[in-house]
Design a protein around this motif. Structure first.
Motif, short mmCIF file in Angstrom:
data_model
loop_
_atom_site.label_atom_id
_atom_site.label_comp_id
_atom_site.label_asym_id
_atom_site.label_seq_id
_atom_site.Cartn_x
_atom_site.Cartn_y
_atom_site.Cartn_z
N SER A 1 12.50 28.18 29.66
CA SER A 1 13.68 27.32 29.56
C SER A 1 14.36 27.19 30.92
O SER A 1 14.86 26.11 31.27
CB SER A 1 14.66 27.85 28.51
N GLY A 2 14.38 28.25 31.70
CA GLY A 2 14.95 28.18 33.04
C GLY A 2 14.16 27.26 33.96
O GLY A 2 14.74 26.57 34.80
N TRP A 3 12.84 27.24 33.79
CA TRP A 3 12.00 26.35 34.59
C TRP A 3 12.37 24.89 34.33
O TRP A 3 12.51 24.10 35.25
CB TRP A 3 10.54 26.60 34.25
N PHE A 4 12.55 24.55 33.05
CA PHE A 4 12.92 23.17 32.73
C PHE A 4 14.33 22.83 33.18
O PHE A 4 14.63 21.67 33.47
CB PHE A 4 12.76 22.91 31.24
N LEU A 5 15.19 23.83 33.25
CA LEU A 5 16.54 23.58 33.74
C LEU A 5 16.57 23.47 35.27
O LEU A 5 17.41 22.78 35.84
CB LEU A 5 17.50 24.67 33.28
N LEU A 6 15.66 24.16 35.94
CA LEU A 6 15.57 24.07 37.39
C LEU A 6 15.09 22.70 37.85
O LEU A 6 15.51 22.19 38.87
CB LEU A 6 14.60 25.13 37.91
N PHE A 7 14.17 22.14 37.09
CA PHE A 7 13.59 20.83 37.42
C PHE A 7 13.94 19.84 36.31
O PHE A 7 13.14 19.62 35.40
CB PHE A 7 12.08 20.96 37.60
N PRO A 8 15.10 19.24 36.38
CA PRO A 8 15.58 18.42 35.26
C PRO A 8 14.81 17.12 35.05
O PRO A 8 14.98 16.47 34.03
CB PRO A 8 17.03 18.12 35.64
N TYR A 9 13.94 16.73 35.98
CA TYR A 9 13.22 15.47 35.81
C TYR A 9 11.87 15.66 35.14
O TYR A 9 11.18 14.69 34.88
CB TYR A 9 13.05 14.79 37.17
#
Length: 95
Positions: free
Chosen positions: A4-12
């Motif tokens: 989930s942090g990975w997807f929040l780090l790269f919002p696109y």
């Protein structure tokens, strides 16, 4: 937490805003569970279990405490002659 942090780090990476909101909620829920686990661990290690805090400080536990929590270890130590075999509740090194 990492995913989930990975997807929040790269919002696109997620295609839409709804997916971002879902990952934000997932991340927050997992963080709350981690915080609850940490607080429970601190409580058990200090106040929740009698003798645990002193054992962390001195490295020794009471024989009765060791029997209650680690009976196999006490039996092994008594067989080696490192632990008292009687009912005398004295401290022993937790090695």
């Amino acid at each position: 937490m990492s995913v989930s942090g990975w997807f929040l780090l790269f919002p696109y990476i997620p295609a839409d805003v709804t997916t971002m909101q879902v990952w934000t909620v997932v991340h927050a829920v997992i963080a709350m569970l981690f915080i609850a686990g940490i607080l429970a661990h601190i409580y058990i290690g200090t106040v929740g279990m009698e003798g645990a805090f002193e054992a962390m400080g001195t490295g020794e536990v009471d024989l009765n405490w060791a029997r209650e929590h680690h009976s196999l270890w006490v039996e092994e130590e008594q067989a080696k002659g490192h632990a008292p075999s009687g009912n005398t509740p004295r401290a022993m090194p937790a090695e």
